[in-house]
Design an enzyme around this catalytic site. Structure first.
Site, PDB file in Angstrom:
ATOM      1  N   LYS A 141       1.438   4.089  -3.020  1.00 19.23           N
ATOM      2  CA  LYS A 141       1.073   5.498  -2.841  1.00 19.23           C
ATOM      3  C   LYS A 141       2.278   6.418  -3.055  1.00 19.23           C
ATOM      4  O   LYS A 141       2.145   7.524  -3.579  1.00 19.23           O
ATOM      5  CB  LYS A 141       0.448   5.707  -1.464  1.00 19.23           C
ATOM      6  CG  LYS A 141      -0.889   4.994  -1.291  1.00 19.23           C
ATOM      7  CD  LYS A 141      -1.920   5.490  -2.295  1.00 19.23           C
ATOM      8  CE  LYS A 141      -3.286   4.867  -2.099  1.00 19.23           C
ATOM      9  NZ  LYS A 141      -4.289   5.399  -3.016  1.00 19.23           N
ATOM     10  N   TYR A 198       0.835  -1.211   0.000  1.00 17.86           N
ATOM     11  CA  TYR A 198       0.000   0.000   0.000  1.00 17.86           C
ATOM     12  C   TYR A 198       0.866   1.255   0.000  1.00 17.86           C
ATOM     13  O   TYR A 198       0.690   2.161  -0.826  1.00 17.86           O
ATOM     14  CB  TYR A 198      -0.921  -0.013   1.217  1.00 17.86           C
ATOM     15  CG  TYR A 198      -1.869   1.160   1.264  1.00 17.86           C
ATOM     16  CD1 TYR A 198      -3.020   1.186   0.483  1.00 17.86           C
ATOM     17  CD2 TYR A 198      -1.619   2.263   2.075  1.00 17.86           C
ATOM     18  CE1 TYR A 198      -3.890   2.271   0.507  1.00 17.86           C
ATOM     19  CE2 TYR A 198      -2.486   3.346   2.116  1.00 17.86           C
ATOM     20  CZ  TYR A 198      -3.614   3.347   1.326  1.00 17.86           C
ATOM     21  OH  TYR A 198      -4.473   4.418   1.353  1.00 17.86           O
TER      22      TYR A 198
END
Ligand code: NAI
Length: 243
Positions: free
Chosen positions: A154, A150
């Site tokens: 990002k 994750y």
């Protein structure tokens, strides 16, 4: 601020931050098409858009090349060529590195990063002007234990924003919004550990953001008022990151 006459496409628009973005864009007069992933809340969100302007919705996995092209074809047929793209669809998986399955790592990267690439490419194939707004995360700047895929996805979205801002100038302005922890299903106790939620709230403002607070920054970046801004990443995060 008005987006009258503009067409906006939002990925992952059925619920949470994406839904708030769809409604905020429609409140300013934009026609809004969104995709989602077999999301039971999609019909209600589409109805809410139609109460404000005109909408279109379709289930399409942003990680799937053909599905993304299919979404853009259908949305353009319904609403016309897009002026605004919001790359919002995203998923989070939490696990320690040693226990992280390669397939889970790949899926998070595929939805969050490949999905943003595929939708951005579909957008520039259909227009040479407008805005791309990428939804990153404060964790893409900070890093966070047990969230490797994750946070990496990002961080990459922030870099992608800078690259595309250079590549697509001057016609298309490209910016990112990096929300802090926001009250949605993603940050619910079903999806995140109590430790991670406690860390999320350890900020100067010590509260979750509301989806509308993220959407307000997105509509500014979609509006004529932000015409001199490109390649930037805006924190809307209760002070979790201070740049
Ligand atoms: P959510 O889980 O409430 O909603 C996700 C939306 O994305 C849903 O509409 C779902 O149908 C759609 N979606 C999921 N997988 C998809 C796929 N493969 N293809 C198409 N659509 C798909 O999530 P939330 O919290 O609203 O997050 C939205 C974005 O904001 C994500 O990119 C997330 O990483 C980011 N973000 C969220 C934060 C939070 O605290 N909630 C903080 C920082 C960033």
């Amino acid at each position: 601020m008005s987006l009258q006459g503009q067409t906006a496409l939002v990925t992952g628009g059925a619920r949470g931050i994406g839904r708030a973005i769809c409604l905020a864009l429609a409140d300013l007069g934009a026609e809004v098409g969104f995709c989602h992933y077999d999301d039971p809340e999609a019909d209600a969100t589409l109805a809410a858009i139609n109460q404000r302007s005109r909408g279109f919705a379709m289930s399409a996995d942003v990680a799937d090349e053909q599905a993304v092209e299919g979404f853009f074809d259908a949305a353009c047929k319904a609403l016309g060529a897009p002026d605004i793209l919001v790359n919002n669809a995203g998923i989070l998986r939490e696990s320690p590195l040693a226990e992280t399955k390669a397939a889970d790592f790949d899926r998070v990267i595929a939805v969050n990063l490949r999905g943003s690439f595929l939708a951005s490419r579909a957008f520039v194939r259909r227009t040479d002007s407008g805005r791309i707004i990428n939804i990153a995360s404060d964790l893409g700047l900070l890093g966070r234990e047990n969230m490797l895929a994750y946070t990496a996805s990002k961080g990459a979205i922030i870099t992608m924003t800078r690259t595309l801002a250079r590549e697509l100038a001057p016609g298309i302005l490209v910016n990112a919004v990096a929300p802090g922890s926001t009250e949605t299903d993603m940050t619910s106790p079903q999806n995140m550990s109590p430790e991670a939620i406690a860390k999320d709230l350890d900020t100067p403002l010590a509260r979750f953001g509301q989806p509308r607070e993220i959407a307000d920054m997105v509509v500014f970046l979609a509006s004529p008022q932000s015409g001199f801004i490109t390649g930037q990443c805006f924190g809307v995060n209760g002070g979790s990151v201070m740049l």
